[in-house]
Design an enzyme around this catalytic site. Structure first.
Site, mmCIF file in Angstrom:
data_model
loop_
_atom_site.group_PDB
_atom_site.id
_atom_site.type_symbol
_atom_site.label_atom_id
_atom_site.label_comp_id
_atom_site.label_asym_id
_atom_site.label_seq_id
_atom_site.Cartn_x
_atom_site.Cartn_y
_atom_site.Cartn_z
ATOM 1 N N HIS A 10 82.376 -70.932 86.250
ATOM 2 C CA HIS A 10 81.092 -70.491 85.706
ATOM 3 C C HIS A 10 80.566 -71.478 84.656
ATOM 4 O O HIS A 10 81.339 -72.207 84.019
ATOM 5 C CB HIS A 10 81.217 -69.100 85.087
ATOM 6 C CG HIS A 10 82.171 -69.040 83.927
ATOM 7 N ND1 HIS A 10 81.831 -69.456 82.656
ATOM 8 C CD2 HIS A 10 83.454 -68.630 83.855
ATOM 9 C CE1 HIS A 10 82.856 -69.305 81.850
ATOM 10 N NE2 HIS A 10 83.863 -68.806 82.546
ATOM 11 N N ARG A 61 79.450 -63.547 84.026
ATOM 12 C CA ARG A 61 79.190 -64.984 83.884
ATOM 13 C C ARG A 61 79.427 -65.741 85.198
ATOM 14 O O ARG A 61 78.705 -66.695 85.497
ATOM 15 C CB ARG A 61 80.033 -65.584 82.752
ATOM 16 C CG ARG A 61 81.546 -65.388 82.867
ATOM 17 C CD ARG A 61 82.199 -65.687 81.516
ATOM 18 N NE ARG A 61 83.656 -65.628 81.535
ATOM 19 C CZ ARG A 61 84.370 -64.510 81.383
ATOM 20 N NH1 ARG A 61 83.759 -63.343 81.237
ATOM 21 N NH2 ARG A 61 85.695 -64.560 81.365
ATOM 22 N N GLU A 88 88.962 -63.913 85.394
ATOM 23 C CA GLU A 88 89.663 -64.778 84.448
ATOM 24 C C GLU A 88 90.999 -64.155 84.062
ATOM 25 O O GLU A 88 91.215 -62.946 84.204
ATOM 26 C CB GLU A 88 88.775 -64.989 83.206
ATOM 27 C CG GLU A 88 89.391 -65.796 82.069
ATOM 28 C CD GLU A 88 89.778 -67.211 82.476
ATOM 29 O OE1 GLU A 88 90.690 -67.356 83.321
ATOM 30 O OE2 GLU A 88 89.204 -68.176 81.931
ATOM 31 N N HIS A 158 86.588 -68.583 87.437
ATOM 32 C CA HIS A 158 86.919 -68.850 86.029
ATOM 33 C C HIS A 158 87.990 -69.934 85.913
ATOM 34 O O HIS A 158 88.706 -70.215 86.879
ATOM 35 C CB HIS A 158 87.409 -67.564 85.378
ATOM 36 C CG HIS A 158 86.445 -66.432 85.531
ATOM 37 N ND1 HIS A 158 85.488 -66.138 84.593
ATOM 38 C CD2 HIS A 158 86.259 -65.556 86.549
ATOM 39 C CE1 HIS A 158 84.758 -65.110 85.014
ATOM 40 N NE2 HIS A 158 85.201 -64.740 86.199
#
Length: 204
Positions: A10, A61, A88, A158
């Site tokens: 991202h 995100r 993440e 991520h």
């Protein structure tokens, strides 16, 4: 026919900018992050890349990054699969803390161990190994069959979920993957053979 896997971290998030541990918390992109996502979309379009399948995490995100990329690529009305397996790394008790404040609280050496060891998790959180343990089965069951079939798969996720994939695909050691930097908004592109092995890494 080889499959193509495009991994994109991202764009810069609001908490990246503030130097905060983010993990599963859900901040959005900064203006810089928006621009990073758009530039990657433009770069993929310039190469004539049109993915067959689109994947992202359950976090804003990464989803926003993928949406912006698709906008720049002129792609709409596609199915996007969102799954927490691509989230993440969960930073547990560190999430939301400024990294400098965490060093004051727990000591620089301890925070460094949590951030850069492969299998030592922070309190209440995940190590990179833990992250790999949920990310890799998803890759093997959902993405790899598509790649073996010669499809092009785009994943917006991520830093650490992508590290888990990069480690597996490139057959890296824990030390090698911990030293690998994956920049915000930066694509990593692989050609995967019909037997599921890395054929080559492609530079955009």
């Amino acid at each position: 026919m080889t499959g193509t896997l495009i991994l994109v971290r991202h764009g810069q998030s609001e908490w990246n900018l503030k130097n905060l541990f983010t993990g599963w918390r859900n901040p959005d992109l900064t203006e810089k992050g928006v621009e990073e996502a758009r530039e990657t979309g433009k770069a993929l379009k310039a190469k004539g890349i049109v993915p067959d399948y689109y994947y992202t995490s359950a976090l804003r995100r990464a989803q926003h990054t993928l949406d912006l990329m698709l906008e720049e690529m002129g792609i709409d009305n596609v199915t996007i699969t969102r799954n927490i397996a691509l989230n993440e790394r969960d930073y547990g008790d560190l999430a939301g803390l400024n990294k400098d404040d965490a060093r004051v609280k727990w000591g620089e050496e301890q925070v460094h161990i949590w951030r850069r060891s492969y299998d030592v998790p922070p309190p209440g959180g995940e190590s990179l190994k833990d992250t790999a343990d949920r990310t890799l089965p998803y890759y093997e069951t959902e993405l790899l069959p598509l790649l073996k079939a010669g499809k092009t798969v785009l994943v917006a996720a991520h830093g650490n979920s992508l590290r888990a994939l990069v480690k597996y695909i490139e057959d890296l050691t824990p030390e090698q993957i911990l030293a690998r930097e994956i920049g915000t908004g930066q694509p990593t592109v692989y050609e995967i053979s019909t037997d599921g092995k890395l054929e080559r890494r492609v530079e955009l």
